[in-house]
Design a protein around this motif. Structure first.
Motif, PDB file in Angstrom:
ATOM      1  N   PHE A 192       0.825  -1.204   0.000  1.00  0.00           N
ATOM      2  CA  PHE A 192       0.000   0.000   0.000  1.00  0.00           C
ATOM      3  C   PHE A 192       0.861   1.258   0.000  1.00  0.00           C
ATOM      4  CE2 PHE A 192      -2.505   3.108   2.689  1.00  0.00           C
ATOM      5  CZ  PHE A 192      -3.294   3.549   1.644  1.00  0.00           C
ATOM      6  N   GLU A 193       1.918   1.254   0.790  1.00  0.00           N
ATOM      7  CA  GLU A 193       2.803   2.419   0.823  1.00  0.00           C
ATOM      8  C   GLU A 193       3.471   2.629  -0.537  1.00  0.00           C
ATOM      9  OE1 GLU A 193       3.359   4.724   3.306  1.00  0.00           O
ATOM     10  OE2 GLU A 193       1.569   3.751   4.132  1.00  0.00           O
ATOM     11  N   ASN A 194       3.723   1.554  -1.263  1.00  0.00           N
ATOM     12  CA  ASN A 194       4.328   1.676  -2.592  1.00  0.00           C
ATOM     13  C   ASN A 194       3.363   2.234  -3.626  1.00  0.00           C
ATOM     14  OD1 ASN A 194       6.817   0.688  -1.772  1.00  0.00           O
ATOM     15  ND2 ASN A 194       6.357  -1.436  -2.324  1.00  0.00           N
ATOM     16  N   ILE A 195       2.081   1.850  -3.531  1.00  0.00           N
ATOM     17  CA  ILE A 195       1.136   2.279  -4.568  1.00  0.00           C
ATOM     18  C   ILE A 195       0.480   3.616  -4.260  1.00  0.00           C
ATOM     19  CG2 ILE A 195       0.670  -0.063  -5.354  1.00  0.00           C
ATOM     20  CD1 ILE A 195      -1.944  -0.035  -3.810  1.00  0.00           C
ATOM     21  N   ARG A 196       0.320   3.944  -3.003  1.00  0.00           N
ATOM     22  CA  ARG A 196      -0.441   5.142  -2.651  1.00  0.00           C
ATOM     23  C   ARG A 196       0.229   6.424  -3.116  1.00  0.00           C
ATOM     24  NH1 ARG A 196      -0.526   5.808   3.845  1.00  0.00           N
ATOM     25  NH2 ARG A 196      -2.187   7.228   3.196  1.00  0.00           N
ATOM     26  N   VAL A 197       1.537   6.396  -3.345  1.00  0.00           N
ATOM     27  CA  VAL A 197       2.265   7.595  -3.750  1.00  0.00           C
ATOM     28  C   VAL A 197       2.385   7.724  -5.273  1.00  0.00           C
ATOM     29  CG1 VAL A 197       3.575   7.695  -1.613  1.00  0.00           C
ATOM     30  CG2 VAL A 197       4.487   6.388  -3.542  1.00  0.00           C
ATOM     31  N   LEU A 198       1.978   6.714  -6.017  1.00  0.00           N
ATOM     32  CA  LEU A 198       2.035   6.803  -7.473  1.00  0.00           C
ATOM     33  C   LEU A 198       1.058   7.872  -7.961  1.00  0.00           C
ATOM     34  CD1 LEU A 198       2.147   2.994  -8.362  1.00  0.00           C
ATOM     35  CD2 LEU A 198       4.067   4.606  -8.258  1.00  0.00           C
ATOM     36  N   PRO A 199       1.446   8.699  -8.927  1.00  0.00           N
ATOM     37  CA  PRO A 199       0.587   9.811  -9.352  1.00  0.00           C
ATOM     38  C   PRO A 199      -0.824   9.403  -9.734  1.00  0.00           C
ATOM     39  CG  PRO A 199       2.766  10.006 -10.335  1.00  0.00           C
ATOM     40  CD  PRO A 199       2.732   8.671  -9.647  1.00  0.00           C
ATOM     41  N   GLU A 200      -0.961   8.256 -10.402  1.00  0.00           N
ATOM     42  CA  GLU A 200      -2.291   7.815 -10.839  1.00  0.00           C
ATOM     43  C   GLU A 200      -3.172   7.438  -9.657  1.00  0.00           C
ATOM     44  OE1 GLU A 200       0.746   6.914 -14.020  1.00  0.00           O
ATOM     45  OE2 GLU A 200       0.580   6.574 -11.854  1.00  0.00           O
ATOM     46  N   PHE A 201      -2.567   6.876  -8.629  1.00  0.00           N
ATOM     47  CA  PHE A 201      -3.329   6.508  -7.436  1.00  0.00           C
ATOM     48  C   PHE A 201      -3.702   7.755  -6.633  1.00  0.00           C
ATOM     49  CE2 PHE A 201      -1.699   2.476  -8.686  1.00  0.00           C
ATOM     50  CZ  PHE A 201      -2.527   1.510  -8.124  1.00  0.00           C
ATOM     51  N   VAL A 202      -2.805   8.722  -6.570  1.00  0.00           N
ATOM     52  CA  VAL A 202      -3.112   9.989  -5.892  1.00  0.00           C
ATOM     53  C   VAL A 202      -4.246  10.698  -6.622  1.00  0.00           C
ATOM     54  CG1 VAL A 202      -2.224  12.259  -5.286  1.00  0.00           C
ATOM     55  CG2 VAL A 202      -0.777  10.240  -4.975  1.00  0.00           C
ATOM     56  N   GLN A 203      -4.159  10.744  -7.948  1.00  0.00           N
ATOM     57  CA  GLN A 203      -5.186  11.394  -8.761  1.00  0.00           C
ATOM     58  C   GLN A 203      -6.564  10.784  -8.521  1.00  0.00           C
ATOM     59  OE1 GLN A 203      -4.243  11.399 -12.984  1.00  0.00           O
ATOM     60  NE2 GLN A 203      -6.400  11.318 -13.532  1.00  0.00           N
ATOM     61  N   ALA A 204      -6.600   9.480  -8.270  1.00  0.00           N
ATOM     62  CA  ALA A 204      -7.872   8.759  -8.165  1.00  0.00           C
ATOM     63  C   ALA A 204      -8.393   8.639  -6.744  1.00  0.00           C
ATOM     64  CB  ALA A 204      -7.717   7.362  -8.759  1.00  0.00           C
ATOM     65  N   ASP A 205      -7.575   8.973  -5.735  1.00  0.00           N
ATOM     66  CA  ASP A 205      -8.019   8.698  -4.369  1.00  0.00           C
ATOM     67  C   ASP A 205      -9.118   9.658  -3.921  1.00  0.00           C
ATOM     68  OD1 ASP A 205      -6.983  11.060  -3.174  1.00  0.00           O
ATOM     69  OD2 ASP A 205      -5.076  10.116  -2.672  1.00  0.00           O
ATOM     70  N   TRP A 206      -9.710   9.360  -2.779  1.00  0.00           N
ATOM     71  CA  TRP A 206     -10.909  10.083  -2.343  1.00  0.00           C
ATOM     72  C   TRP A 206     -10.622  11.521  -1.923  1.00  0.00           C
ATOM     73  CZ3 TRP A 206     -11.461  11.913   2.687  1.00  0.00           C
ATOM     74  CH2 TRP A 206     -10.526  11.465   3.622  1.00  0.00           C
ATOM     75  N   LYS A 207      -9.376  11.852  -1.690  1.00  0.00           N
ATOM     76  CA  LYS A 207      -9.033  13.196  -1.220  1.00  0.00           C
ATOM     77  C   LYS A 207      -8.852  14.195  -2.361  1.00  0.00           C
ATOM     78  CE  LYS A 207      -5.429  11.588   0.989  1.00  0.00           C
ATOM     79  NZ  LYS A 207      -5.662  10.130   0.824  1.00  0.00           N
ATOM     80  N   HIS A 208      -8.863  13.728  -3.606  1.00  0.00           N
ATOM     81  CA  HIS A 208      -8.535  14.593  -4.733  1.00  0.00           C
ATOM     82  C   HIS A 208      -9.633  14.634  -5.798  1.00  0.00           C
ATOM     83  CE1 HIS A 208      -4.536  13.766  -2.969  1.00  0.00           C
ATOM     84  NE2 HIS A 208      -4.242  14.972  -3.412  1.00  0.00           N
ATOM     85  N   GLN A 209     -10.890  14.481  -5.396  1.00  0.00           N
ATOM     86  CA  GLN A 209     -11.985  14.493  -6.364  1.00  0.00           C
ATOM     87  C   GLN A 209     -12.727  15.821  -6.338  1.00  0.00           C
ATOM     88  OE1 GLN A 209     -11.891  11.839  -8.398  1.00  0.00           O
ATOM     89  NE2 GLN A 209     -10.149  11.411  -7.061  1.00  0.00           N
ATOM     90  N   GLU A 210     -13.354  16.134  -7.466  1.00  0.00           N
ATOM     91  CA  GLU A 210     -14.119  17.387  -7.549  1.00  0.00           C
ATOM     92  C   GLU A 210     -15.265  17.412  -6.548  1.00  0.00           C
ATOM     93  OE1 GLU A 210     -13.745  20.215  -9.261  1.00  0.00           O
ATOM     94  OE2 GLU A 210     -11.817  19.514 -10.020  1.00  0.00           O
ATOM     95  N   ASP A 211     -15.828  16.252  -6.224  1.00  0.00           N
ATOM     96  CA  ASP A 211     -16.947  16.218  -5.276  1.00  0.00           C
ATOM     97  C   ASP A 211     -16.487  15.965  -3.844  1.00  0.00           C
ATOM     98  OD1 ASP A 211     -16.273  13.557  -5.998  1.00  0.00           O
ATOM     99  OD2 ASP A 211     -18.263  12.827  -5.442  1.00  0.00           O
ATOM    100  N   THR A 212     -15.178  15.941  -3.594  1.00  0.00           N
ATOM    101  CA  THR A 212     -14.687  15.809  -2.224  1.00  0.00           C
ATOM    102  C   THR A 212     -14.962  17.101  -1.480  1.00  0.00           C
ATOM    103  OG1 THR A 212     -12.892  14.349  -2.965  1.00  0.00           O
ATOM    104  CG2 THR A 212     -12.666  15.345  -0.781  1.00  0.00           C
ATOM    105  N   PRO A 213     -15.662  17.062  -0.341  1.00  0.00           N
ATOM    106  CA  PRO A 213     -15.885  18.288   0.424  1.00  0.00           C
ATOM    107  C   PRO A 213     -14.566  18.956   0.779  1.00  0.00           C
ATOM    108  CG  PRO A 213     -17.300  16.522   1.221  1.00  0.00           C
ATOM    109  CD  PRO A 213     -16.344  15.901   0.239  1.00  0.00           C
ATOM    110  N   ALA A 214     -14.593  20.266   0.845  1.00  0.00           N
ATOM    111  CA  ALA A 214     -13.364  21.045   1.059  1.00  0.00           C
ATOM    112  C   ALA A 214     -12.616  20.604   2.317  1.00  0.00           C
ATOM    113  CB  ALA A 214     -13.696  22.537   1.129  1.00  0.00           C
ATOM    114  N   GLU A 215     -13.346  20.248   3.366  1.00  0.00           N
ATOM    115  CA  GLU A 215     -12.683  19.899   4.621  1.00  0.00           C
ATOM    116  C   GLU A 215     -11.954  18.556   4.554  1.00  0.00           C
ATOM    117  OE1 GLU A 215     -17.113  18.772   5.214  1.00  0.00           O
ATOM    118  OE2 GLU A 215     -15.909  20.270   4.154  1.00  0.00           O
ATOM    119  N   PHE A 216     -12.237  17.742   3.508  1.00  0.00           N
ATOM    120  CA  PHE A 216     -11.592  16.442   3.381  1.00  0.00           C
ATOM    121  C   PHE A 216     -10.502  16.417   2.322  1.00  0.00           C
ATOM    122  CE2 PHE A 216     -15.928  14.643   4.736  1.00  0.00           C
ATOM    123  CZ  PHE A 216     -15.569  14.708   6.066  1.00  0.00           C
TER     124      PHE A 216
END
Length: 224
Positions: free
Chosen positions: A198-222
């Motif tokens: 998990f530590e190896n994949i979570r930092v890959l740009p594609e995984f960061v782009q897709a995670d729950w913290k980086h979506q247009e519908d993610t509330p600002a506080e998250f």
């Protein structure tokens, strides 16, 4: 008719692990997605307009619009991932070429898709809450045994990633599952191989782009 030239629209929710699998695979395969956001907490998945599209009232849903005007609707994350793999087989393949390794990738993927995610779905959490069981209590109880099973299998196939040193469908499913486990207080260090992958994949740009913290519908506080 080439599906590669189609327009792909994904109905998604920022914290949906099933949706995250699709976002990740699309990023890895350089597939452009257009997004429609369905707020599960507000119950938008149960609206007549959405259930007419997806009778299960769940996300994700993928709309494939072809150049001749036809539309194809795919309603389950596993089916969408298989569709991507068939249409874009040579762009970051997510199934190994070796049959045994392909089986291992599918096995690990299905542990998370079939044994992990359904038990901790929002509708289940709401249901058990009526019996006085808190979400963290329920999720930690249900998640840990499944993660332990994943950990045991990794002992036989893990490399840098879940199956050797190439990304696979297993990793696409693992990232949002691990994020969900962390959210509910599971200590991933109890599963050292899983934690390392998990530590190896979570930092890959594609995984960061897709995670729950980086979506247009993610509330600002998250947002990250």
């Amino acid at each position: 008719m080439s599906y590669r030239d189609a327009k792909f629209t994904l109905f998604t929710y920022f914290r949906s692990s099933c949706s995250a699998r699709i976002r990740t695979a699309a990023a890895l395969k350089s597939i452009e997605l257009h997004y429609e956001y369905i707020n599960l907490v507000k119950g938008e998945q149960s609206s007549p307009s959405y259930t007419s599209l997806n009778p299960s009232g769940a996300v994700p849903t993928l709309i494939v619009e072809l150049s001749d005007g036809r539309k194809v609707v795919i309603r389950q994350s596993t089916a969408i991932l298989e569709f991507f793999e068939e249409v874009f087989p040579n762009t970051t393949p997510l199934l190994p070429s070796d049959p045994a390794e392909r089986a291992q990738a599918r096995e690990l993927y299905n542990i998370l898709a079939a044994d992990f995610q359904p038990r901790t779905n929002l509708c289940i959490i709401k249901r058990v809450g009526k019996f006085g069981i808190t979400a963290p209590e329920w999720c930690k109880e249900q998640m840990s045994p499944v993660l332990r099973a994943y950990e045991e299998i990794l002992q036989h196939c893990a490399g840098k990633y879940s199956v050797g040193d190439n990304l696979s469908l297993a990793d696409v499913a693992l990232a949002p599952a691990a994020e969900g486990a962390l959210r509910w207080g599971v200590d991933l260090k109890e599963f050292p191989l899983l934690h390392r992958v998990f530590e190896n994949i979570r930092v890959l740009p594609e995984f960061v782009q897709a995670d729950w913290k980086h979506q247009e519908d993610t509330p600002a506080e998250f947002r990250a």
